[in-house]
Design a protein around this motif. Sequence first.
Motif, PDB file in Angstrom:
ATOM      1  N   ILE A  92      -3.771 -36.832  28.475  1.00  0.00           N
ATOM      2  CA  ILE A  92      -4.037 -36.441  27.091  1.00  0.00           C
ATOM      3  C   ILE A  92      -2.774 -36.523  26.248  1.00  0.00           C
ATOM      4  O   ILE A  92      -2.775 -37.065  25.159  1.00  0.00           O
ATOM      5  N   ARG A 130     -10.874 -38.180  16.122  1.00  0.00           N
ATOM      6  CA  ARG A 130      -9.897 -39.174  16.556  1.00  0.00           C
ATOM      7  C   ARG A 130      -8.469 -38.666  16.512  1.00  0.00           C
ATOM      8  O   ARG A 130      -7.601 -39.189  17.196  1.00  0.00           O
ATOM      9  N   HIS A 131      -8.185 -37.687  15.652  1.00  0.00           N
ATOM     10  CA  HIS A 131      -6.792 -37.276  15.508  1.00  0.00           C
ATOM     11  C   HIS A 131      -6.521 -35.861  15.985  1.00  0.00           C
ATOM     12  O   HIS A 131      -5.442 -35.574  16.472  1.00  0.00           O
ATOM     13  N   ALA A 132      -7.484 -34.958  15.821  1.00  0.00           N
ATOM     14  CA  ALA A 132      -7.188 -33.550  16.110  1.00  0.00           C
ATOM     15  C   ALA A 132      -7.624 -33.133  17.519  1.00  0.00           C
ATOM     16  O   ALA A 132      -6.949 -32.355  18.172  1.00  0.00           O
ATOM     17  N   PRO A 164       0.974 -37.913  26.063  1.00  0.00           N
ATOM     18  CA  PRO A 164       1.967 -38.782  26.692  1.00  0.00           C
ATOM     19  C   PRO A 164       3.336 -38.131  26.792  1.00  0.00           C
ATOM     20  O   PRO A 164       4.147 -38.539  27.602  1.00  0.00           O
ATOM     21  N   ARG A 165       3.598 -37.103  25.974  1.00  0.00           N
ATOM     22  CA  ARG A 165       4.924 -36.494  26.004  1.00  0.00           C
ATOM     23  C   ARG A 165       5.161 -35.707  27.285  1.00  0.00           C
ATOM     24  O   ARG A 165       6.286 -35.417  27.641  1.00  0.00           O
ATOM     25  N   ARG A 182      -7.811 -34.528  20.573  1.00  0.00           N
ATOM     26  CA  ARG A 182      -6.996 -34.773  21.756  1.00  0.00           C
ATOM     27  C   ARG A 182      -5.755 -33.892  21.826  1.00  0.00           C
ATOM     28  O   ARG A 182      -5.528 -33.234  22.838  1.00  0.00           O
ATOM     29  N   PRO A 183      -4.959 -33.853  20.752  1.00  0.00           N
ATOM     30  CA  PRO A 183      -3.793 -32.969  20.854  1.00  0.00           C
ATOM     31  C   PRO A 183      -4.167 -31.494  20.973  1.00  0.00           C
ATOM     32  O   PRO A 183      -3.338 -30.683  21.370  1.00  0.00           O
ATOM     33  N   ARG A 214       4.219 -36.715  30.226  1.00  0.00           N
ATOM     34  CA  ARG A 214       4.304 -37.615  31.373  1.00  0.00           C
ATOM     35  C   ARG A 214       5.741 -37.738  31.851  1.00  0.00           C
ATOM     36  O   ARG A 214       6.653 -37.910  31.067  1.00  0.00           O
ATOM     37  N   ASP A 269       1.378 -32.251  10.084  1.00  0.00           N
ATOM     38  CA  ASP A 269       1.539 -33.325   9.103  1.00  0.00           C
ATOM     39  C   ASP A 269       0.725 -34.567   9.452  1.00  0.00           C
ATOM     40  O   ASP A 269       0.225 -35.254   8.576  1.00  0.00           O
ATOM     41  N   PHE A 270       0.595 -34.862  10.760  1.00  0.00           N
ATOM     42  CA  PHE A 270      -0.075 -36.119  11.086  1.00  0.00           C
ATOM     43  C   PHE A 270      -1.560 -36.078  10.724  1.00  0.00           C
ATOM     44  O   PHE A 270      -2.195 -37.123  10.574  1.00  0.00           O
TER      45      PHE A 270
END
Lengths: 314, 345
Positions: free
Chosen positions: A307, A229-231, A309-310, A233-234, A312, A211-212
């Motif tokens: 990459i 910018r959005h896809a 943060p979740r 990194r994750p 960490r 969704d993001f």
Amino acid sequence: MTRALAHKLLQLLPVLVLVTVATTALVDLMPGSPGRAILGPDASPEAVAALDAQHGFDDPLPQRYLSWLGHALTGDLGSSVSNRQPVTDLIGERLPVTFEIALLALLLSVAVAVPLALWVAARPGGLADRVVSALTSATLSIPSFAVALVLAYLLAVNTHVFPVSGWVPFEDSPADNLRHVALPVFSLALAEIPIFVRILRGDLLTVLRQDFILTARTKGFSTPHVLLRHALRPASPSLVTLAGLAAGRLIGGTVIIESLFALPGLGNLATQAIYGKDLPVIQGVVLVVALSYVAVNALVDLLNSAIDPRTRTA
Amino acid sequence: MAALADTAVVGASAPPGEPLLRVSGLTVDIPTPRGPLRALDDVSFELAPHRTLGLVGESGSGKSMLVRTIMGISPARSTVTGSVRFDGVELTSLPRRAARSYWGRRIAMVFQDPTTSLNPVLTVGRQLTEATRAHLGLGRARATERAVELLDLVSIPEPRRRLRQYPHELSGGMRQRVTIAMALACDPDLLIADEATTALDVTVQKQILDLIAGIQRERGLALILVSHDLGVVAGRTDDIAVLYGGRVAERASTRVLFAGHRHPYSQALLAAVPRLDRPAGAAPRTIPGTPPDLVLAPPGCRFAPRCPSAEDDCHRAAPAPRPGADPTHAYACLHPIPTTKAERR
């Protein structure tokens, strides 16, 4: 962050102990004694006994290991059985060669794979996607030494664009050095690129369904902006993990490529040591390779938590 | 309820008489292995500036598809026909590059689930500043100030600290406030809330709906509230369009729709809303059957198979919209519910 890293390294300590104990135990697995194996069947029993005693090959395993460990901790990895050179010197000469090739191959692979994956993921099922998919399956099925042979034949033997083999240290002549590493680096990278492209493409497609990504698109951003910018990194943790594994493999396992191009690297040293039953050298090489794996693994964990943060731990 | 129902249209830059948003004949087909799926079928409606439209229907009624098509994010291989005019400009045929100065800038959208609609690896600050930096050309410092203002606007405490946080560090309600702040970043003229409160618990739901209503009043936005729940849109909209099977079943001002709906599907939806003023033991009524399969759907009214008042002619051709007694009212039904209180009043 520093604590997390220290914790990680502490976890990896048992790995190092296990690997070095196993290599020390190699002596017990050899038929006869190492002295006999090194000196050959014609050597006198006295000479064999003298060599075994000199290197402590006849001591029991715990004593051998503790003695090796004690020396290793002070930076002394013993000396080569065949030419008496200190193992640290031998490795010190070879390591820069292997590191340079491994690093360049890895950088090249990532530099080619990331844009390629982004490009095909923008239009899954499109022409570019299908062509790249066919190319990657083709490349995946060719072993890197075969690629190396073809490259050497076409670009070195036939056209002399690159030297066929040999090594020039970077300090002596950067340009010559790069000319000498080019073919080995290409051959190694060509084996990694298809894997990297496929993994990243798959992860990008998964992320692009989220969704993001729609949110980013409704914010009016172009496809390249959304991808970069959005896809990206994750989508990159698997690629980073895979690249880490590749780095370990490239440092420890480029034996064939190093032999093919006559490069004075770690793989070459290991091959010579194995042929010469040069146990201190084998053990030194194994230690360095294991250390690299451990270091790269810790680095991968660090990168991945940077990459996402979740992942960490606070 | 619907106090603004008949006030004049004010303050649009479009020519007089032109609504802010006019959707006409919008049809979307999505290819599937079984054949094309007609997700939207000849959908038309208008929205004047500052007004609120409720889009209501069950899952699969096409309400999300409709707002996504308006936002230019219909599925990759779908074909879109018909027209979406915003402020006098046709969006469906606008070159992608030019259209981007509308989406995100003049039309913004809030999605259903704030857990998935925020990028998990970017800070709240990054996500709040990127649109203003890209679309309005703000510098980093100015964009950050703007982000703080926006978080203030959606009543998020300690905005400066929030900017450095990641979405997973915020609660669900807080995240939805962030997505609303994000949507408001470039001061849009139209805000679309696609089931924006469905994923939140009931108390937070009301807070968010009140927040959106407050912001709309303050900023004079036009608003589209998408919901499967008539209860959510009841007191908060000027007009309602009821969608079923990708078609508009009925549309009217909110007052007329509640009091004098003619379409059996609207009736069924209303009966499904849980109410406190019903006598004890009278449970909300469910609608029998399931939403229609939109791949190779048979001709006729989409609701006919589930409709209590369906007759043979309902299965033959799609009913054309008929005007109701009220000028805002239109319904697509051959055998409508007999005139009720609305016309007897």
